[in-house]
Design a protein around this motif. Sequence first.
Motif, PDB file in Angstrom:
ATOM      1  N   SER A 164       0.838  -1.206   0.000  1.00 52.52           N
ATOM      2  CA  SER A 164       0.000   0.000   0.000  1.00 52.52           C
ATOM      3  C   SER A 164       0.870   1.251   0.000  1.00 52.52           C
ATOM      4  CB  SER A 164      -0.900   0.028   1.235  1.00 52.52           C
ATOM      5  OG  SER A 164      -1.684  -1.135   1.277  1.00 52.52           O
ATOM      6  N   PHE A 165       1.942   1.184   0.781  1.00 45.34           N
ATOM      7  CA  PHE A 165       2.869   2.303   0.877  1.00 45.34           C
ATOM      8  C   PHE A 165       3.477   2.609  -0.494  1.00 45.34           C
ATOM      9  CE2 PHE A 165       7.284   3.710   1.414  1.00 45.34           C
ATOM     10  CZ  PHE A 165       7.131   4.825   2.226  1.00 45.34           C
ATOM     11  N   PHE A 166       3.892   1.570  -1.180  1.00 43.66           N
ATOM     12  CA  PHE A 166       4.481   1.761  -2.519  1.00 43.66           C
ATOM     13  C   PHE A 166       3.446   2.356  -3.479  1.00 43.66           C
ATOM     14  CE2 PHE A 166       7.990  -1.675  -2.057  1.00 43.66           C
ATOM     15  CZ  PHE A 166       8.866  -0.722  -1.555  1.00 43.66           C
ATOM     16  N   LYS A 167       2.227   1.848  -3.394  1.00 40.10           N
ATOM     17  CA  LYS A 167       1.165   2.374  -4.270  1.00 40.10           C
ATOM     18  C   LYS A 167       0.963   3.863  -4.007  1.00 40.10           C
ATOM     19  CE  LYS A 167      -2.688  -0.031  -5.257  1.00 40.10           C
ATOM     20  NZ  LYS A 167      -3.862  -0.906  -4.978  1.00 40.10           N
ATOM     21  N   ALA A 168       0.916   4.194  -2.740  1.00 39.91           N
ATOM     22  CA  ALA A 168       0.697   5.594  -2.362  1.00 39.91           C
ATOM     23  C   ALA A 168       1.830   6.487  -2.870  1.00 39.91           C
ATOM     24  CB  ALA A 168       0.581   5.708  -0.847  1.00 39.91           C
ATOM     25  N   LYS A 169       2.993   5.874  -3.039  1.00 37.70           N
ATOM     26  CA  LYS A 169       4.133   6.641  -3.558  1.00 37.70           C
ATOM     27  C   LYS A 169       4.075   6.770  -5.082  1.00 37.70           C
ATOM     28  CE  LYS A 169       6.728   7.591   0.101  1.00 37.70           C
ATOM     29  NZ  LYS A 169       7.145   8.967   0.443  1.00 37.70           N
ATOM     30  N   GLY A 170       3.019   6.202  -5.642  1.00 34.27           N
ATOM     31  CA  GLY A 170       2.848   6.357  -7.074  1.00 34.27           C
ATOM     32  C   GLY A 170       3.462   5.263  -7.934  1.00 34.27           C
ATOM     33  N   LEU A 171       3.944   4.223  -7.306  1.00 35.20           N
ATOM     34  CA  LEU A 171       4.529   3.139  -8.094  1.00 35.20           C
ATOM     35  C   LEU A 171       3.425   2.290  -8.706  1.00 35.20           C
ATOM     36  CD1 LEU A 171       7.359   2.180  -5.613  1.00 35.20           C
ATOM     37  CD2 LEU A 171       7.580   3.463  -7.739  1.00 35.20           C
ATOM     38  N   GLN A 172       3.653   1.880  -9.954  1.00 34.01           N
ATOM     39  CA  GLN A 172       2.603   1.153 -10.681  1.00 34.01           C
ATOM     40  C   GLN A 172       2.808  -0.358 -10.591  1.00 34.01           C
ATOM     41  OE1 GLN A 172       0.127   2.850 -12.212  1.00 34.01           O
ATOM     42  NE2 GLN A 172       0.994   4.855 -11.765  1.00 34.01           N
TER      43      GLN A 172
ATOM     44  N   ILE B 178       4.216  -3.323  -9.038  1.00 32.16           N
ATOM     45  CA  ILE B 178       4.821  -3.799  -7.798  1.00 32.16           C
ATOM     46  C   ILE B 178       4.790  -5.321  -7.785  1.00 32.16           C
ATOM     47  CG2 ILE B 178       4.679  -3.756  -5.280  1.00 32.16           C
ATOM     48  CD1 ILE B 178       3.153  -1.041  -5.640  1.00 32.16           C
ATOM     49  N   GLY B 179       5.948  -5.934  -7.709  1.00 37.02           N
ATOM     50  CA  GLY B 179       6.021  -7.384  -7.753  1.00 37.02           C
ATOM     51  C   GLY B 179       6.361  -8.003  -6.415  1.00 37.02           C
ATOM     52  N   LEU B 180       6.364  -9.321  -6.405  1.00 36.61           N
ATOM     53  CA  LEU B 180       6.709 -10.043  -5.180  1.00 36.61           C
ATOM     54  C   LEU B 180       7.587 -11.240  -5.533  1.00 36.61           C
ATOM     55  CD1 LEU B 180       4.590 -10.979  -2.144  1.00 36.61           C
ATOM     56  CD2 LEU B 180       5.564 -12.842  -3.490  1.00 36.61           C
ATOM     57  N   ALA B 181       8.550 -11.529  -4.661  1.00 38.29           N
ATOM     58  CA  ALA B 181       9.394 -12.709  -4.851  1.00 38.29           C
ATOM     59  C   ALA B 181       9.399 -13.508  -3.565  1.00 38.29           C
ATOM     60  CB  ALA B 181      10.819 -12.292  -5.220  1.00 38.29           C
ATOM     61  N   SER B 182       9.370 -14.827  -3.723  1.00 39.11           N
ATOM     62  CA  SER B 182       9.316 -15.659  -2.518  1.00 39.11           C
ATOM     63  C   SER B 182       9.960 -17.021  -2.714  1.00 39.11           C
ATOM     64  CB  SER B 182       7.861 -15.850  -2.076  1.00 39.11           C
ATOM     65  OG  SER B 182       7.821 -16.639  -0.906  1.00 39.11           O
TER      66      SER B 182
ATOM     67  N   ILE C 123       9.099  -4.322 -13.635  1.00 39.00           N
ATOM     68  CA  ILE C 123       8.493  -3.894 -12.376  1.00 39.00           C
ATOM     69  C   ILE C 123       9.321  -2.769 -11.760  1.00 39.00           C
ATOM     70  CG2 ILE C 123       7.376  -6.068 -11.784  1.00 39.00           C
ATOM     71  CD1 ILE C 123       9.824  -6.593  -9.965  1.00 39.00           C
ATOM     72  N   GLU C 124       8.649  -1.942 -10.974  1.00 36.42           N
ATOM     73  CA  GLU C 124       9.320  -0.794 -10.365  1.00 36.42           C
ATOM     74  C   GLU C 124       9.707  -1.060  -8.917  1.00 36.42           C
ATOM     75  OE1 GLU C 124       7.070   2.999 -12.040  1.00 36.42           O
ATOM     76  OE2 GLU C 124       5.716   1.348 -11.519  1.00 36.42           O
ATOM     77  N   ALA C 125       9.036  -2.020  -8.325  1.00 37.04           N
ATOM     78  CA  ALA C 125       9.341  -2.340  -6.936  1.00 37.04           C
ATOM     79  C   ALA C 125       9.140  -3.829  -6.723  1.00 37.04           C
ATOM     80  CB  ALA C 125       8.430  -1.555  -5.996  1.00 37.04           C
ATOM     81  N   LEU C 126       9.926  -4.395  -5.790  1.00 35.78           N
ATOM     82  CA  LEU C 126       9.809  -5.822  -5.518  1.00 35.78           C
ATOM     83  C   LEU C 126       9.796  -6.059  -4.013  1.00 35.78           C
ATOM     84  CD1 LEU C 126       9.740  -8.668  -6.810  1.00 35.78           C
ATOM     85  CD2 LEU C 126      12.239  -8.706  -6.626  1.00 35.78           C
ATOM     86  N   LEU C 127       8.774  -6.768  -3.574  1.00 41.83           N
ATOM     87  CA  LEU C 127       8.683  -7.152  -2.166  1.00 41.83           C
ATOM     88  C   LEU C 127       9.204  -8.582  -2.039  1.00 41.83           C
ATOM     89  CD1 LEU C 127       6.649  -4.774  -2.408  1.00 41.83           C
ATOM     90  CD2 LEU C 127       5.197  -5.987  -0.772  1.00 41.83           C
TER      91      LEU C 127
ATOM     92  N   LEU D 161      14.521   0.416  -9.631  1.00 39.48           N
ATOM     93  CA  LEU D 161      13.862  -0.700  -8.935  1.00 39.48           C
ATOM     94  C   LEU D 161      14.009  -0.496  -7.435  1.00 39.48           C
ATOM     95  CD1 LEU D 161      12.571  -3.555  -8.976  1.00 39.48           C
ATOM     96  CD2 LEU D 161      14.905  -4.480  -8.943  1.00 39.48           C
ATOM     97  N   LYS D 162      12.880  -0.553  -6.754  1.00 38.59           N
ATOM     98  CA  LYS D 162      12.945  -0.440  -5.299  1.00 38.59           C
ATOM     99  C   LYS D 162      12.800  -1.836  -4.699  1.00 38.59           C
ATOM    100  CE  LYS D 162      11.085   4.204  -5.542  1.00 38.59           C
ATOM    101  NZ  LYS D 162      12.404   4.699  -5.991  1.00 38.59           N
ATOM    102  N   LEU D 163      13.641  -2.104  -3.724  1.00 37.57           N
ATOM    103  CA  LEU D 163      13.638  -3.436  -3.116  1.00 37.57           C
ATOM    104  C   LEU D 163      13.380  -3.343  -1.618  1.00 37.57           C
ATOM    105  CD1 LEU D 163      16.787  -5.183  -4.684  1.00 37.57           C
ATOM    106  CD2 LEU D 163      14.370  -5.621  -5.208  1.00 37.57           C
ATOM    107  N   ILE D 164      12.579  -4.258  -1.125  1.00 40.23           N
ATOM    108  CA  ILE D 164      12.405  -4.369   0.327  1.00 40.23           C
ATOM    109  C   ILE D 164      12.199  -5.835   0.658  1.00 40.23           C
ATOM    110  CG2 ILE D 164       9.890  -4.019   0.347  1.00 40.23           C
ATOM    111  CD1 ILE D 164      10.389  -2.306   2.942  1.00 40.23           C
ATOM    112  N   GLY D 165      12.684  -6.253   1.798  1.00 33.82           N
ATOM    113  CA  GLY D 165      12.558  -7.670   2.114  1.00 33.82           C
ATOM    114  C   GLY D 165      12.481  -7.960   3.596  1.00 33.82           C
TER     115      GLY D 165
END
Lengths: 335, 335
Positions: free
Chosen positions: A177-185, A187-191, A240-244, A269-273
């Motif tokens: 949600s935070f990434f969306k609010a920052k305007g990122l379109q 947003i992916g996920l890796a697991s 993707i612009e961001a990856l969780l 690319l923004k990364l968070i984990g």
Amino acid sequence: MKSKITLKELAKLLNVSVSTVSKALHDSPEISPKTAERVKELAKLHNYRPNPVAVNLKKSKTGTIGVVIPNISNSFFARVLSGMEAEAHKHEQQIITYISNESLEREKQICDMLTSGMVDGVLIAISEETQKKKQFDHLFALLDYDIPVVIYDRINLDLPADKIGVDDEKSFYDTASFFKAKGLQKIGLASAIHHVGIGQLRIKGYQKAMQGENMLPMATSTKADELKRKIKDLVIDQKIEALLCTDFESAILATRVAYEEGIKVPQDLKLIGYIGREVAEYLTPSLSYIEQHPKELGVAAIEVLNNRLQGKYESGQFEEKIITTTMVHLESTGF
Amino acid sequence: MKSKITLKELAKLLNVSVSTVSKALHDSPEISPKTAERVKELAKLHNYRPNPVAVNLKKSKTGTIGVVIPNISNSFFARVLSGMEAEAHKHEQQIITYISNESLEREKQICDMLTSGMVDGVLIAISEETQKKKQFDHLFALLDYDIPVVIYDRINLDLPADKIGVDDEKSFYDTASFFKAKGLQKIGLASAIHHVGIGQLRIKGYQKAMQGENMLPMATSTKADELKRKIKDLVIDQKIEALLCTDFESAILATRVAYEEGIKVPQDLKLIGYIGREVAEYLTPSLSYIEQHPKELGVAAIEVLNNRLQGKYESGQFEEKIITTTMVHLESTGF
DNA sequence: CTGAAAGCGCTTACAG
DNA sequence: CTGAAAGCGCTTACAG
């Protein structure tokens, strides 16, 4: 070598009875100040320490807590243990450590041994294999023997026990949600842990936040090379612009892919984990992460167990505590 | 809830004496096969487990080993613990974990508690503060009470105890020699642990290998920013070709400096460090490291303790075992 | 105020 | 082959 002195020996030296010595050392009002002092003096002189085994037998408790850890190399669990140890120490309780190595078989052995009454209570994070096979008889055995069990970290299981965990689902809901609010379109996920409970919860949180979008960009695999290929696909082809990342492995692989492909983090690319601070801070670029407060989780687990042991909870009713996670932004998100 | 059954209750149900039941369960030849079978059957039915506390009191031992760990977040110690746990499990021994957090005060408390006879033996890695202040009374107290102590990992201390460690000095001697043999000229060293024993040994090994050179390029500091500046100095100004890092922090900082300064690893700078595999493999570039075999160290520590407990060593004579390290070359050295 | 006794749950040398 | 007794080192209700 001093060779431990016993109550009996102390009593003989003082020409009083064992009972008198014992009472004196416990500041019983039954004992006269004079003898109390004599006793204490000699006890100190000989450095008397009551034999804990005998005391435990008498009191029918052990002063000991069993902690079952799936994998101690995982720094999350190491830090949980550290919190448990610190809190147990306050209550003069000892922690006996058992490592299940994510194996059901080993977990069974441990629980079986524990039914003999080695410990007053058990803290356990259920192994991956156990979760997969959904075999919980060994846990019910513990409960049958009236040994309180607190389940920590991996709590999305239907078991009649106190639980203390992390808000896995909400944390990734909030992050996405935070990434969306920052305007990122995109947003992916890796697991690499999509097959276990906590992984599924994190993914669920992400999916909820991304509601409305179809075909979410997700890379999941338990095999490093496959996961890496899939992450590359997300990053290069799907742009993707961001990856969780739900875990250490996927976070590190994502960092690696960006490095190898010359993708700029965090610009492109923004990364968070989910990854521990000690490593996150030192990576290049430093990796933004979800702080899970493992130490607090450990402390809370001991607290819950002790409340249960002291009968502060109603039997048949179970506690469930959730530790709130925190987003920590370092270089890889640039916020 | 089954509520543990005791020998006495079993005896009453069977109309025999407690002694008979006990002997039958221990396969004593004194007991007739018939009653032995009856006893065992009922014991199994009720899932009888002897009370370990009572057994321990009777046998005057605890079946328990105390392990003192300076810092469990350090994955080296986490893995040592894992080896200890595995080996202890084979011998049906329990591991009680104590975390000193590198604090002398805490270490004293732990040892004091341990003198009461909570454990059969103690495995300890001496805390940094203790090493610095050279206060070892609390360890002698343990010895005074005839509790065997095995010192692990940090063994360059003059204490009358069995020791089991890593060949810190030789490992860096070999590594530096290896680099020299590969034709590298300027070989530096970085350390954030130059003030503690193992750090000093590693540095010594490096210095010996570089013998003959004066003004060795070394960066040492316990403060991250200062150490980073010094490493940068070595890399940029002194143009070193290889850097040996004595610990996790210096290794990560070196990686970071290379990244920030655009130095190509391993082409222009070769890096190797004391760092755990789990992290080393995942770094970008992956970091060559000295494998210390922590699990084996843990296993060996338990073995030595058990030999000591079983009187297999002469008293007054102490064992000293060294685990041999291995160089593991990944991307950061390119060999 | 002090002490004898029972008991926590076992094991084992000894007597029968 | 079985059982009574002592004992591991303590605590505590009870009697004096």
